[in-house]
Design a protein around this motif. Structure first.
Motif, PDB file in Angstrom:
ATOM      1  N   ILE A 268       0.862  -1.181   0.000  1.00  0.00           N
ATOM      2  CA  ILE A 268       0.000   0.000   0.000  1.00  0.00           C
ATOM      3  C   ILE A 268       0.897   1.229   0.000  1.00  0.00           C
ATOM      4  CG2 ILE A 268      -1.834   1.228   1.224  1.00  0.00           C
ATOM      5  CD1 ILE A 268      -2.450  -1.416   2.679  1.00  0.00           C
ATOM      6  N   THR A 269       0.722   2.117  -0.970  1.00  0.00           N
ATOM      7  CA  THR A 269       1.552   3.313  -1.005  1.00  0.00           C
ATOM      8  C   THR A 269       0.766   4.531  -0.543  1.00  0.00           C
ATOM      9  OG1 THR A 269       1.049   4.030  -3.272  1.00  0.00           O
ATOM     10  CG2 THR A 269       2.751   2.340  -2.993  1.00  0.00           C
ATOM     11  N   SER A 270       1.482   5.465   0.043  1.00  0.00           N
ATOM     12  CA  SER A 270       0.888   6.715   0.515  1.00  0.00           C
ATOM     13  C   SER A 270       1.919   7.823   0.401  1.00  0.00           C
ATOM     14  CB  SER A 270       0.425   6.563   1.973  1.00  0.00           C
ATOM     15  OG  SER A 270       0.106   7.822   2.534  1.00  0.00           O
ATOM     16  N   ASN A 271       1.475   8.969  -0.084  1.00  0.00           N
ATOM     17  CA  ASN A 271       2.351  10.146  -0.154  1.00  0.00           C
ATOM     18  C   ASN A 271       2.315  10.968   1.122  1.00  0.00           C
ATOM     19  OD1 ASN A 271       3.139   9.558  -2.810  1.00  0.00           O
ATOM     20  ND2 ASN A 271       1.366  10.629  -3.649  1.00  0.00           N
ATOM     21  N   GLY A 272       1.612  10.470   2.143  1.00  0.00           N
ATOM     22  CA  GLY A 272       1.560  11.165   3.426  1.00  0.00           C
ATOM     23  C   GLY A 272       0.639  12.358   3.432  1.00  0.00           C
ATOM     24  N   GLU A 273      -0.371  12.351   2.547  1.00  0.00           N
ATOM     25  CA  GLU A 273      -1.265  13.504   2.475  1.00  0.00           C
ATOM     26  C   GLU A 273      -2.284  13.532   3.614  1.00  0.00           C
ATOM     27  OE1 GLU A 273      -2.985  13.678  -1.415  1.00  0.00           O
ATOM     28  OE2 GLU A 273      -1.038  13.834  -2.426  1.00  0.00           O
ATOM     29  N   ARG A 274      -2.504  12.393   4.280  1.00  0.00           N
ATOM     30  CA  ARG A 274      -3.373  12.377   5.452  1.00  0.00           C
ATOM     31  C   ARG A 274      -3.054  11.173   6.313  1.00  0.00           C
ATOM     32  NH1 ARG A 274      -7.562   8.831   5.436  1.00  0.00           N
ATOM     33  NH2 ARG A 274      -8.235   7.893   3.461  1.00  0.00           N
ATOM     34  N   GLU A 275      -3.554  11.202   7.539  1.00  0.00           N
ATOM     35  CA  GLU A 275      -3.336  10.116   8.476  1.00  0.00           C
ATOM     36  C   GLU A 275      -4.381   9.020   8.291  1.00  0.00           C
ATOM     37  OE1 GLU A 275      -0.932   9.540  10.741  1.00  0.00           O
ATOM     38  OE2 GLU A 275       0.126  11.271   9.909  1.00  0.00           O
ATOM     39  N   PHE A 276      -4.009   7.798   8.641  1.00  0.00           N
ATOM     40  CA  PHE A 276      -4.934   6.674   8.592  1.00  0.00           C
ATOM     41  C   PHE A 276      -5.398   6.319  10.007  1.00  0.00           C
ATOM     42  CE2 PHE A 276      -2.210   5.954   4.803  1.00  0.00           C
ATOM     43  CZ  PHE A 276      -3.206   6.102   3.847  1.00  0.00           C
ATOM     44  N   PRO A 277      -6.539   5.640  10.120  1.00  0.00           N
ATOM     45  CA  PRO A 277      -7.046   5.276  11.452  1.00  0.00           C
ATOM     46  C   PRO A 277      -6.049   4.400  12.202  1.00  0.00           C
ATOM     47  CG  PRO A 277      -8.720   4.926   9.758  1.00  0.00           C
ATOM     48  CD  PRO A 277      -7.444   5.220   9.042  1.00  0.00           C
ATOM     49  N   PRO A 278      -5.959   4.548  13.525  1.00  0.00           N
ATOM     50  CA  PRO A 278      -5.020   3.736  14.318  1.00  0.00           C
ATOM     51  C   PRO A 278      -5.224   2.236  14.135  1.00  0.00           C
ATOM     52  CG  PRO A 278      -5.858   5.558  15.635  1.00  0.00           C
ATOM     53  CD  PRO A 278      -6.633   5.575  14.351  1.00  0.00           C
ATOM     54  N   ALA A 279      -6.488   1.792  14.033  1.00  0.00           N
ATOM     55  CA  ALA A 279      -6.746   0.359  13.873  1.00  0.00           C
ATOM     56  C   ALA A 279      -6.153  -0.155  12.565  1.00  0.00           C
ATOM     57  CB  ALA A 279      -8.256   0.092  13.911  1.00  0.00           C
ATOM     58  N   PHE A 280      -6.196   0.657  11.519  1.00  0.00           N
ATOM     59  CA  PHE A 280      -5.621   0.272  10.239  1.00  0.00           C
ATOM     60  C   PHE A 280      -4.097   0.211  10.340  1.00  0.00           C
ATOM     61  CE2 PHE A 280      -3.815   1.510   6.121  1.00  0.00           C
ATOM     62  CZ  PHE A 280      -4.364   0.538   5.299  1.00  0.00           C
ATOM     63  N   LEU A 281      -3.500   1.229  10.943  1.00  0.00           N
ATOM     64  CA  LEU A 281      -2.047   1.267  11.079  1.00  0.00           C
ATOM     65  C   LEU A 281      -1.536   0.106  11.920  1.00  0.00           C
ATOM     66  CD1 LEU A 281      -1.511   5.104  11.637  1.00  0.00           C
ATOM     67  CD2 LEU A 281      -1.141   3.801   9.532  1.00  0.00           C
ATOM     68  N   ARG A 282      -2.304  -0.291  12.907  1.00  0.00           N
ATOM     69  CA  ARG A 282      -1.889  -1.372  13.789  1.00  0.00           C
ATOM     70  C   ARG A 282      -1.772  -2.700  13.041  1.00  0.00           C
ATOM     71  NH1 ARG A 282      -5.564  -0.624  17.223  1.00  0.00           N
ATOM     72  NH2 ARG A 282      -6.955  -2.374  16.808  1.00  0.00           N
ATOM     73  N   ARG A 283      -2.540  -2.859  11.971  1.00  0.00           N
ATOM     74  CA  ARG A 283      -2.545  -4.118  11.239  1.00  0.00           C
ATOM     75  C   ARG A 283      -1.621  -4.109  10.022  1.00  0.00           C
ATOM     76  NH1 ARG A 283      -7.244  -3.443  13.840  1.00  0.00           N
ATOM     77  NH2 ARG A 283      -8.328  -5.295  14.646  1.00  0.00           N
ATOM     78  N   CYS A 284      -0.912  -3.005   9.833  1.00  0.00           N
ATOM     79  CA  CYS A 284       0.043  -2.909   8.723  1.00  0.00           C
ATOM     80  C   CYS A 284       1.464  -2.833   9.258  1.00  0.00           C
ATOM     81  CB  CYS A 284      -0.237  -1.667   7.873  1.00  0.00           C
ATOM     82  SG  CYS A 284      -1.818  -1.658   7.010  1.00  0.00           S
ATOM     83  N   LEU A 285       2.412  -3.318   8.484  1.00  0.00           N
ATOM     84  CA  LEU A 285       3.815  -3.043   8.737  1.00  0.00           C
ATOM     85  C   LEU A 285       4.176  -1.797   7.931  1.00  0.00           C
ATOM     86  CD1 LEU A 285       5.318  -6.630   8.531  1.00  0.00           C
ATOM     87  CD2 LEU A 285       4.484  -5.392  10.520  1.00  0.00           C
ATOM     88  N   ARG A 286       5.016  -0.948   8.499  1.00  0.00           N
ATOM     89  CA  ARG A 286       5.246   0.362   7.890  1.00  0.00           C
ATOM     90  C   ARG A 286       6.691   0.508   7.438  1.00  0.00           C
ATOM     91  NH1 ARG A 286       2.350   4.678  11.859  1.00  0.00           N
ATOM     92  NH2 ARG A 286       2.631   5.997  10.019  1.00  0.00           N
ATOM     93  N   LEU A 287       6.848   1.031   6.217  1.00  0.00           N
ATOM     94  CA  LEU A 287       8.169   1.266   5.641  1.00  0.00           C
ATOM     95  C   LEU A 287       8.205   2.675   5.085  1.00  0.00           C
ATOM     96  CD1 LEU A 287      10.963   0.345   4.537  1.00  0.00           C
ATOM     97  CD2 LEU A 287       9.759  -0.494   2.505  1.00  0.00           C
ATOM     98  N   ARG A 288       9.157   3.448   5.535  1.00  0.00           N
ATOM     99  CA  ARG A 288       9.367   4.790   5.005  1.00  0.00           C
ATOM    100  C   ARG A 288      10.400   4.710   3.897  1.00  0.00           C
ATOM    101  NH1 ARG A 288       7.354  10.027   4.493  1.00  0.00           N
ATOM    102  NH2 ARG A 288       9.088  11.357   3.880  1.00  0.00           N
TER     103      ARG A 288
END
Length: 381
Positions: A268-288
């Motif tokens: 899933i790609t994001s340009n950082g234009e907005r924040e995602f819900p905490p529950a969604f972020l908790r279920r994803c691994l994050r790579l900058r």
């Protein structure tokens, strides 16, 4: 061997994806990938055929296969997160500036692990979960039914349908099945019961409606979804063949529910234009994804423009453009990699001889405009 090298080899022993740019040799992912955690085990079936290859699209995105520069901290972080997502069967949320190669990661994973065509779901503000799962052409089915009835009307002498077999409306017996009006989307196709995971790219999720991230949670957690139209018809049609997102491919759905077997590799790609819900972020691994360094830019030029950058003159010109690109990127708040590739392609094309160097300089300056659009206009004269 130095102690550092021993530790490095030990640290990377658990890797499956290595980020080298080279496809797996003499092995396959099913031999390397261990079973999932018990809470991420899915048992959908029957197993569908492997996906088609799409070497042409992957080469268009990545260039030809070539060994990448290895050993950088950035590569190790990327490989760590990709492998963690593989082992845990979790989506990978990749953030970073536009033009840093976030989408390309999905194609690198597919090429290296030999997983076939990448399923791409491009997100806009109008995108819904349903559009990613499947589309049902209800209007087309009604129109076809009406056309068939009209074609059979001359044989229906009393206008009551008495000439139709099995008590059906005249012409209805020639109507295609409901599966002919259903097509799975990229997300829906990725969740079919494949033996090996599909690679799914969900591109620019931050452009979506705020509810989409929350809507995805249930699908990611359950690994399955119902096709409402097939659930309603399952008593009469327990098994229905539908079209998938892969060209000229179809799949059979039992009892109106699609259940995955191997959870897909979701980038899933994001340009950082907005924040995602905490529950969604908790279920994803994050790579900058940071800006690529010089060695990575050289690797990209070699992969995409190998012939164009050959020869001492072209090689020197490409190297100068890389250095200049890095300086301009810092000064202009970040540039995109494709802006560099465009400049190198023009500079090594042979269309700008030495006496016309000034024209090339102006053109490159116009190509390297800020990503917010400022400075994109060329100067007259």
């Amino acid at each position: 061997m130095p102690d550092g090298a021993v530790r490095g080899a030990s640290d990377q022993r658990w890797w499956i994806y290595r980020g080298t740019g080279q496809p797996l040799y003499d092995t396959s992912l099913d031999e390397l990938l261990p079973p999932p955690p018990p809470w991420r085990r899915f048992t959908g079936g029957p197993v569908v055929d492997p996906p088609p290859a799409d070497d042409e699209e992957i080469e268009r995105r990545l260039g030809r296969v070539s060994a990448l520069s290895t050993g950088s901290d950035q590569l190790r972080r990327e490989a760590d997160m990709v492998n963690a997502a593989l082992l845990l069967r979790r989506p990978l949320l990749v953030t970073g500036r536009p033009g840093t190669g976030k989408s390309s990661l999905a194609y690198r994973i597919s090429r290296e692990l030999k997983l076939g065509r990448v399923l791409r779901w491009h997100i806009t503000s109008r995108t819904t979960l349903r559009s990613g799962l499947y589309e049902y052409d209800a209007i087309g089915r009604v129109q076809d039914s009406a056309a068939l009835r009209a074609a059979h009307r001359p044989y229906d002498t009393d206008g009551a349908g008495h000439g139709a077999p099995q008590g059906r409306t005249p012409g209805e017996e020639g109507l295609p099945g409901i599966g002919d009006y259903l097509q799975l989307g990229p997300l829906g196709t990725a969740l079919l019961p494949y033996e090996l995971p599909r690679v799914l790219l969900i591109d620019e999720l931050d452009k979506s409606d705020q509810d989409l991230a929350n809507d995805l949670l249930g699908v990611f957690e359950e690994g399955q979804y119902p096709v409402t139209e097939l659930v309603r018809a399952r008593r009469l049609h327990p098994r229905v063949t539908v079209m998938t997102d892969d060209p000229h491919r179809s799949a059979e759905i039992a009892d109106g529910v699609v259940k995955c077997r191997a959870f897909p590799i979701v980038v899933i790609t994001s340009n950082g234009e907005r924040e995602f819900p905490p529950a969604f972020l908790r279920r994803c691994l994050r790579l900058r994804m940071p800006d690529p360094d010089r060695s990575q830019l050289v690797d990209m030029i070699t992969a995409h423009l190998r012939e164009a950058a050959q020869g001492s003159a072209n090689s020197a010109r490409a190297g100068e453009l890389v250095d200049r690109f890095l300086r301009n990127s810092r000064e202009r708040g970040g540039l995109a990699v494709d802006q560099l590739l465009n400049a190198v392609f023009l500079a090594t094309s042979g269309r700008f001889p030495g006496e016309d160097e000034e024209s090339l300089e102006h053109l490159v300056d116009a190509l390297w405009h800020r990503l917010d659009g400022a400075g994109a206009e060329t100067r007259a004269g």
